[in-house]
Write an enzyme that holds these catalytic residues in place. Structure first.
Site, short mmCIF file in Angstrom:
data_model
loop_
_atom_site.label_atom_id
_atom_site.label_comp_id
_atom_site.label_asym_id
_atom_site.label_seq_id
_atom_site.Cartn_x
_atom_site.Cartn_y
_atom_site.Cartn_z
N CYS A 179 -5.13 6.25 -2.85
CA CYS A 179 -4.44 5.20 -3.24
C CYS A 179 -3.17 5.20 -3.83
O CYS A 179 -3.16 5.77 -5.04
CB CYS A 179 -5.31 4.04 -3.72
SG CYS A 179 -4.29 2.44 -4.25
N CYS A 199 0.91 -0.99 0.02
CA CYS A 199 -0.14 -0.03 0.06
C CYS A 199 0.89 1.30 -0.07
O CYS A 199 1.48 1.61 0.94
CB CYS A 199 -1.09 -0.02 1.25
SG CYS A 199 -2.03 1.54 1.39
#
Length: 284
Positions: free
Chosen positions: A226, A75
């Site tokens: 993101c 991530c």
């Protein structure tokens, strides 16, 4: 049992940070489902666990769990929060770190640190394009899944697929505000075309060095940002001849700067602490 945690965010993508060395017997997948529930618990897009490295050549190991309890490979916003957590809690004095993840070794650099906030540049590694590397269930293996037709309801979309250690499906649109991100995102995430599911990015091109992005994250749903998705989207835009090598990505939670010169992708953005706390959890 009392659990200590820190709440952090990177451009609005929020995480619960836990030092896993203090809780070796916890089921982290179950913990993510318990703690990430908004309105009923702390609430977050994911749970990040700080662990010692498996190799002495590296500094730390990061595990990240989505709100539904599934474990993610990597991530981008999370790795920035991870690096900030290490510095804030005096776990390291290094500016450049080698972090073990399921996507491989990721190298964040703390460009600046100011108490509760850092600016961090991350070498996100090289993108992958082959259909089997993402993976995408296509009968004839492709070196790059580019503008591949996918039907969602009565709508035919052209998708581009890139892996940044985790799968991303990028769709270029005229106006992101007119896209039913939740409906389309969920359908695409669970489409049989993607055996490991997929993150979904909707991209509006503003110019050759500026895009607007909306994202549906695998296992979490709509999020404000993101990092790996921003990287994958810029790479897809460059591969399609739409973008230059340095791009600002505008997200609901803030901006990220992405650079790709045909090898490793670099992402620069903030990481910020919100608060620290303790919560009582039930064991077993």
């Amino acid at each position: 049992m009392e659990l200590s945690f820190t709440k952090m965010h990177g451009t609005g993508n929020d995480f619960i940070m836990v030092n896993g060395s203090n809780y070796p017997d916890l089921d982290f997948s179950k913990l993510a489902r318990q703690l990430c529930r908004r309105h009923f618990s702390i609430g977050a897009d994911g749970l990040i666990i700080v662990l010692p490295p498996e190799s002495v050549e590296h500094d730390f190991r990061m595990r990240i769990f989505n709100a539904d309890g599934s474990e993610a490979e990597m991530c981008g916003n999370g790795i920035r929060c991870f690096a900030h957590y290490l510095r804030e809690n005096n776990l390291t004095t290094r500016d450049v770190l080698k972090i073990e993840t399921l996507a491989g070794i990721i190298t964040p650099e703390i460009v600046s640190y100011n108490g509760d906030k850092s600016l961090i540049k991350v070498n996100m590694g090289r993108p992958h394009f082959k259909s089997e590397e993402i993976p995408v269930n296509i009968e004839d293996e492709l070196d790059y899944v580019k503008n591949f037709p996918l039907k969602i309801g009565n709508k035919k979309l052209n998708i581009n697929c890139v892996s940044m250690g985790n799968p991303h499906t990028i769709i270029f649109v005229e106006d992101v505000n007119q896209i039913p991100v939740s409906t389309w995102g969920q359908e695409i995430e669970h489409n049989p075309l993607f055996p490991q599911k997929t993150n979904v990015e909707f991209i509006q091109i503003q110019s050759e060095d500026e895009i607007i992005m909306r994202v549906w994250e695998r296992g979490s749903g709509i999020t404000l940002a993101c990092g790996t998705g921003a990287c994958a989207s810029v790479v897809a835009g460059i591969k399609n001849g739409l973008l230059k090598n340095m791009v600002t990505v505008h997200l609901p939670g803030g901006d990220l700067n992405i650079e790709w010169q045909e090898q490793d992708v670099f992402m620069t953005g903030p990481a910020e602490s919100v608060y620290t706390g303790k919560i009582v959890i039930q064991e077993g």
